[in-house]
Design a protein around this motif. Structure first.
Motif, PDB file in Angstrom:
ATOM      1  N   ARG A 162       0.768  -1.307   0.197  1.00  0.00           N
ATOM      2  CA  ARG A 162      -0.052   0.141   0.013  1.00  0.00           C
ATOM      3  C   ARG A 162       0.942   1.364  -0.129  1.00  0.00           C
TER       4      ARG A 162
ATOM      5  N   THR B 112       1.255   5.396  -2.083  1.00  0.00           N
ATOM      6  CA  THR B 112       0.396   6.206  -1.256  1.00  0.00           C
ATOM      7  C   THR B 112       1.030   7.616  -1.608  1.00  0.00           C
TER       8      THR B 112
ATOM      9  N   PRO C 231     -11.879   2.655   5.621  1.00  0.00           N
ATOM     10  CA  PRO C 231     -12.461   2.666   4.529  1.00  0.00           C
ATOM     11  C   PRO C 231     -12.324   1.543   3.659  1.00  0.00           C
TER      12      PRO C 231
ATOM     13  N   GLU D 158     -11.300  -1.216   0.499  1.00  0.00           N
ATOM     14  CA  GLU D 158      -9.828  -1.152  -0.236  1.00  0.00           C
ATOM     15  C   GLU D 158      -9.887  -0.055  -1.473  1.00  0.00           C
ATOM     16  N   GLY D 159      -8.813   0.779  -1.553  1.00  0.00           N
ATOM     17  CA  GLY D 159      -8.648   1.568  -2.616  1.00  0.00           C
ATOM     18  C   GLY D 159      -9.307   3.134  -2.334  1.00  0.00           C
ATOM     19  N   SER D 160     -10.024   3.208  -1.153  1.00  0.00           N
ATOM     20  CA  SER D 160     -10.578   4.503  -1.025  1.00  0.00           C
ATOM     21  C   SER D 160      -9.852   5.361   0.246  1.00  0.00           C
ATOM     22  N   LYS D 161     -10.161   6.349   0.323  1.00  0.00           N
ATOM     23  CA  LYS D 161      -9.210   7.137   1.468  1.00  0.00           C
ATOM     24  C   LYS D 161      -9.929   7.184   2.936  1.00  0.00           C
ATOM     25  N   THR D 162      -9.130   7.411   3.908  1.00  0.00           N
ATOM     26  CA  THR D 162      -9.460   7.416   5.182  1.00  0.00           C
ATOM     27  C   THR D 162      -9.873   8.777   5.508  1.00  0.00           C
TER      28      THR D 162
ATOM     29  N   GLU E  84      -7.922  13.671   4.520  1.00  0.00           N
ATOM     30  CA  GLU E  84      -8.260  12.632   3.734  1.00  0.00           C
ATOM     31  C   GLU E  84      -6.815  11.983   3.526  1.00  0.00           C
TER      32      GLU E  84
ATOM     33  N   ASP F 116      -4.370   8.221   2.388  1.00  0.00           N
ATOM     34  CA  ASP F 116      -4.354   6.807   1.918  1.00  0.00           C
ATOM     35  C   ASP F 116      -4.132   6.192   2.982  1.00  0.00           C
TER      36      ASP F 116
END
Ligand SMILES: Cc1cc2nc3c(=O)[nH]c(=O)nc-3n(C[C@H](O)[C@H](O)[C@H](O)COP(=O)(O)OP(=O)(O)OC[C@H]3O[C@@H](n4cnc5c(N)ncnc54)[C@H](O)[C@@H]3O)c2cc1C
Length: 423
Positions: free
Chosen positions: A150, A154, A239, A241-245, A256, A258
């Motif tokens: 990941r 990032t 989040p 997978e693939g979207s932001k926290t 926002e 990664d």
């Protein structure tokens, strides 16, 4: 009959206590016809996790390979083979009246282990799973593999908490993503990632003075990491997978990211103990001088980060082990002989300004024994390999406790200091 000194937890404190017991306690117990003594350790994993190196291990296997991060426990006790038993499992209940501990083994078996003395060294869990080995080495290694994958993609990271773990983590991640600091520590011209360290107080690194904290900020800036002060992380979404926290801050802002890493503190591993044994922070409430858990009953002690006596850390634990182990020996001798115990040994916390905090692979800040130390020395002591070379083998083999340290009973010390020694 076999009598057991039972050690719960097989990390820094548990391993040290077990070595001390095998090297110095068992050999000095009075011989009793038909009774033999042993040390048994219960720990969920077969390996010690060199947690100190966690901040670098999460970013790169190359910089911190598994061979430096995990150390098998049982082989470190080969010298005491017939006196040492390792149980891979988790303590689930202590019956202090019956002097037994219930254990769930890694293979799913339930065991009840009787003890004559109990040493609780179950330590702490970090809110981020990256810095705690909960089951075994393989599962933490798998997490690191996934995290590093990941990290490669990032562009934004938020780290909550600016104690040493947060600062070191921010340094390692920033350097991995944005590169080494420029000439004279100038900020990276085109950083790959926006990295934010959220600090709840007006300064980072609470144990160290403000000027050192400022120096840490400067070094982080040189790696493209921004520090936000007087702000807490209120919540962080989990989040898909693939979207932001979404990291919500106490100043009303939402960042926002990664990746969000929670480095806001630790939680003691004490859920299996009666509530009455714990303080308001869920640490094991012990006598701060003798390290006995007085409220628990006879011959129960705590060492390491799970204890109320300590502000934590490996160096402090090294001071506490000889104290707890001397008192265990005294108590056991009294128990076996049916006599009154000898004098207690007392622990004193070392509250000097002392902390060493690498920031990336070549710089850092710190103080030792109340004196600030230069960045190069921080690198030499800790930053180059997170003390693997200096401490790991010694920690595993109990070298620090090869000899029983000398001490004087408090009363005699006090009389001597007052110049009233009977000579
Ligand atoms: C990222 C990071 C970096 C750090 N860097 C430093 C540093 O540079 N210098 C320093 O001095 N300190 C450092 N620390 C703190 C240091 O790691 C702790 O002081 C140390 O780990 C405490 O050792 P311990 O044995 O008391 O507990 P822990 O290391 O927490 O170990 C507890 C052990 O008990 C086991 N356990 C838990 N519950 C049970 C149960 N119910 N039954 C049986 N076993 C159980 C756990 O699995 C674990 O093996 C760092 C901490 C972190 C998180």
């Amino acid at each position: 009959m076999m009598e057991t000194i039972l050690v719960l937890g097989g990390s820094f404190a548990g391993i040290s206590a077990a070595h001390y017991a095998l090297k110095h306690t068992l050999p000095q117990l009075p011989k009793k016809e038909g009774t033999a003594y042993n040390v048994t350790m219960v720990n969920p994993s077969k390996d010690l996790f060199w947690r100190i190196a966690g901040p670098r291990a999460i970013v790169s296997k190359k910089l911190m390979p598994s061979s430096k991060l995990f150390y098998p426990i049982e082989p470190a006790f080969a010298y005491a083979k017939d006196k040492f038993t390792f149980v891979q499992g988790t303590a689930t209940h202590v019956d202090a009246a019956g002097q037994t501990v219930s254990v769930q083994t890694a293979s799913g078996e339930q065991k009840s282990i009787p003890y004559v003395a109990l040493i609780i060294a179950t330590g702490v869990t970090t809110p981020s799973p990256l810095f705690t080995q909960t089951t075994d080495r393989a599962s933490l290694e798998a997490q690191y593999g996934a995290f590093q994958k990941r990290l490669g993609a990032t562009t934004s990271v938020v780290i909550g908490g600016a104690g040493p773990v947060g600062v070191e983590t921010a340094g390692e991640i920033s350097e991995m993503l944005n590169g080494k600091p420029g000439f004279l520590g100038s900020e990276p011209k085109s950083p790959k990632a926006k990295i934010t360290l959220v600090c709840a107080e007006k300064k980072m690194l609470p144990i160290l003075r403000e000027s050192i904290s400022k120096q840490a900020e400067k070094l982080l800036k040189g790696l493209g990491c921004t520090v936000v002060y007087n702000t807490k992380v209120v919540s962080a979404t989990n989040p898909a997978e693939g979207s932001k926290t979404a990291v919500q801050l106490s100043n009303g802002e939402t960042l926002e990211a990664d990746i969000y890493i929670d480095a806001t503190g630790v939680r003691p591993n004490t859920g299996f103990l009666p509530k009455e044994w714990l303080d308001n922070r869920k640490r094991i409430q012990c006598n701060p001088k003798t390290l006995r858990v007085d409220v628990a009953g006879a011959r129960i002690y705590v060492v390491g980060d799970a204890g109320s006596y300590t502000r934590g850390g490996v160096m402090d634990m090294y001071d506490a082990i000889p104290v707890a182990m001397t008192n265990i020996k005294t108590d056991l001798i009294a128990h076996i002989n049916g006599a009154a115990p000898g004098p207690d040994r007392h622990y004193t916390a070392n509250l000097k300004e002392q902390q060493i905090c690498p920031i990336g692979t070549s710089k850092g800040v710190g103080a030792f024994g109340g004196n600030q130390i230069p960045s190069l020395m921080v690198w030499g002591i800790k930053g180059r390999d997170y003390m693997v070379g200096m401490l790991a083998q010694g920690q595993m083999n109990g070298d620090k406790f090869a000899k029983e340290t000398k001490w004087k009973p408090q009363a005699v010390q006090a009389v001597g200091q007052a110049g009233l020694s009977r000579g």
